[in-house]
Design an enzyme around this catalytic site. Structure first.
Site, short mmCIF file in Angstrom:
data_model
loop_
_atom_site.label_atom_id
_atom_site.label_comp_id
_atom_site.label_asym_id
_atom_site.label_seq_id
_atom_site.Cartn_x
_atom_site.Cartn_y
_atom_site.Cartn_z
N CYS A 1 -7.87 -18.16 56.95
CA CYS A 1 -7.01 -19.31 57.24
C CYS A 1 -6.08 -19.58 56.06
O CYS A 1 -6.55 -19.83 54.95
CB CYS A 1 -7.87 -20.54 57.53
SG CYS A 1 -6.94 -22.07 57.69
N GLY B 1 -15.80 -31.80 53.37
CA GLY B 1 -16.38 -32.64 54.41
C GLY B 1 -16.96 -33.90 53.81
O GLY B 1 -17.74 -33.83 52.85
N TYR C 1 -4.22 -26.17 51.38
CA TYR C 1 -4.76 -27.53 51.32
C TYR C 1 -6.27 -27.62 51.09
O TYR C 1 -6.74 -28.36 50.24
CB TYR C 1 -4.40 -28.27 52.61
CG TYR C 1 -4.96 -29.67 52.71
CD1 TYR C 1 -4.59 -30.65 51.79
CD2 TYR C 1 -5.84 -30.02 53.72
CE1 TYR C 1 -5.10 -31.95 51.88
CE2 TYR C 1 -6.35 -31.31 53.82
CZ TYR C 1 -5.97 -32.27 52.90
OH TYR C 1 -6.48 -33.53 52.99
N GLY D 1 -16.88 -23.64 60.50
CA GLY D 1 -15.97 -22.96 61.41
C GLY D 1 -16.10 -23.50 62.82
O GLY D 1 -16.66 -24.58 63.04
N CYS E 1 -5.43 -25.76 66.14
CA CYS E 1 -6.31 -24.74 65.58
C CYS E 1 -7.62 -24.72 66.34
O CYS E 1 -8.18 -25.78 66.65
CB CYS E 1 -6.57 -25.01 64.10
SG CYS E 1 -7.75 -23.86 63.35
N CYS F 1 -1.51 -21.90 63.42
CA CYS F 1 -1.07 -23.29 63.55
C CYS F 1 0.43 -23.43 63.38
O CYS F 1 1.03 -24.41 63.80
CB CYS F 1 -1.80 -24.17 62.54
SG CYS F 1 -1.68 -23.60 60.83
#
Length: 461
Positions: free
Chosen positions: A248, A39, A254, A113, A394, A448
């Protein structure tokens, strides 16, 4: 917000319970640096000094939000840190950790999340008179914990009750006046681990943060588990609900740093293996394999191993660009790519290139890079993607656009190839995911790619 043609994570969370006299704020600051990839929109730290809370949080990178002066104000022996990626242009009030003072004292919460039933929960709270200062899921969770805490004997009992009401993804660090907790949802969508430095405990989204803090990795916090730290005592509590773990898969593809270990599996090893599988599934005659920095590099190394084609560097990344603002025109977007990446003419000129990347969202970035490589003299550019096509949004915390924005929902593979200017294009087959090295007894979420959601989203009910 920065323009991007990548899927984005939402957050990184961190907690530190000091017993040995460490500088909690400085420890959290170093750990947040290691989680910065999760982030880049905001960062924050809250510390607890004998029930007195001190906080610094703002929009920006860790290096932009904190300095020597404001870190010195963050005193205490317990602390929580957070880095956040925001969807769209969101207010500063959404920066975390969130702090709340209520009848039983204070709560500080950092969340990674997305809660799929948050609209329903928020509406129920508002009907009961709740007032919200932000628009994120975290404040809803805070309200629920505060309400349940007035009915229970401890904050951990309140958290267990709240877990029974939440649907979706949540890895959280919760701080009360004397306790620190790490909480992971029953499906384990997002990672969370436990570490130790001396006699002090650390809770982190990824093990790479522990390495940066010179801490020892103890174990992953398991799906549906609360790890409670109070003094030098460590307690494990579990929600009664049993779910199949569904980490996930994009954590391995990634989001996570390659030096992290998630649920007992090396992220680096899974990426090398993925590249090898991609080479076997989509071979091509070429002179060099290269990756798109940084997430494509390990996949490219694996592709080189699997194909026998030499690995090389065709792109150089400028690591000092910082954040750039949204680019509205194609020319502006191309310029932004050129600022961050530049091709090596001597490495690519006259060669047939296999360019490996982690995913295609809209396709804009791939097109710009392929054009750059050909402008520098590459004869052919064969694009290989280390994941299946994105076909579904997602609901668990990954910022994947709506189906109308996803290239794979609008075009065929051949049309995407034409749009990005590649000489060939191939994705990792969906069936290959199970062979990349993920624990067979754990399970993973690939909604996804498939539309098969482990938890039915509120929008789909």
């Amino acid at each position: 917000m920065e323009f991007s043609d990548k899927a984005h994570e939402e957050c990184g969370v961190l907690g530190f319970y000091d017993i040995d006299g460490y500088n909690v704020a400085l420890e959290l600051y170093h750990g947040l640096y290691a989680l910065q990839h999760r982030g880049q929109e905001s960062a924050g730290i809250v510390t607890n000094d004998d029930s007195r809370l001190h906080q610094v949080k703002d929009c920006g990178l860790v290096s932009e939000v904190f300095n020597e002066h404001n870190l010195s104000t963050l005193v205490g022996n317990i602390g929580v840190g957070h880095v956040r990626y925001a969807r769209g242009s969101e207010p500063r009030e959404n920066a975390q950790p969130l702090v709340s003072r209520y009848r039983k004292g204070s709560l500080t919460l950092a969340h990674n999340g997305s809660i799929t039933n948050v609209k329903k929960l928020r509406a129920e709270l508002e009907d009961g008179g709740a007032i919200f200062q932000s628009t994120n899921d975290t404040e809803v969770i805070m309200h629920l914990i505060a309400i349940e805490r007035t009915k229970t004997h401890s904050v951990e009992d309140a958290m267990l009750r709240v877990m029974g009401k939440l649907e979706g993804a949540y890895s959280m660090v919760l701080m009360s006046p004397r306790k620190l907790m790490g909480i992971r949802d029953p499906h384990g969508f997002r990672p969370l681990c436990l570490g130790k430095k001396g006699n002090s405990y650390i809770i982190a989204s990824e093990s790479c943060a522990l390495d940066t803090m010179h801490a020892k990795f103890i174990r992953d916090i398991e799906p549906g588990e609360i790890v409670l730290i109070e003094g030098n005592k460590l307690t494990s509590l579990r929600i009664a609900e049993k779910c199949k773990p569904s980490l996930c898969v994009f954590e391995y593809v990634y989001f996570a740093r390659p030096d992290s270990i998630i649920d007992g599996v090396s992220v680096y090893d899974t990426r090398i293996k993925t590249g090898e599988l991609l080479a076997k599934a989509a071979p091509v005659k070429a002179d060099m394999v290269m990756g798109v920095p940084d997430s494509g590099l390990n996949f490219a190394q694996g592709y080189a191993i699997g194909s026998g084609i030499p690995y090389g560097e065709g792109l150089i990344r400028n690591r000092y660009t910082g954040r750039t603002f949204i680019k509205h025109t194609q020319a502006e977007r191309e310029s932004a790519v050129n600022i961050k990446l530049n091709a090596l003419p001597s490495a690519v000129k006259g060669k047939r290139i296999v360019m490996v990347d982690d995913s295609i969202v809209r396709g804009t970035t791939c097109a710009n890079i392929i054009k750059m490589l050909k402008d520098r003299g590459a004869l052919e550019v064969h694009l290989r993607i280390a994941s299946p096509p994105f076909l579904w949004p997602c609901y668990y915390g990954t910022d994947i656009p709506s189906k109308k924005e996803l290239a794979a929902c609008k075009y065929t593979v051949e049309q995407i190839r034409e749009n990005v200017g590649a000489d060939s294009l191939a994705y990792l087959p969906l069936e290959a995911i199970k062979d990349i090295g993920i624990r067979s007894d754990f399970g993973y979420c690939s909604a996804c790619f498939t539309g098969d959601y482990p938890v039915k989203p509120e929008e789909e009910k």
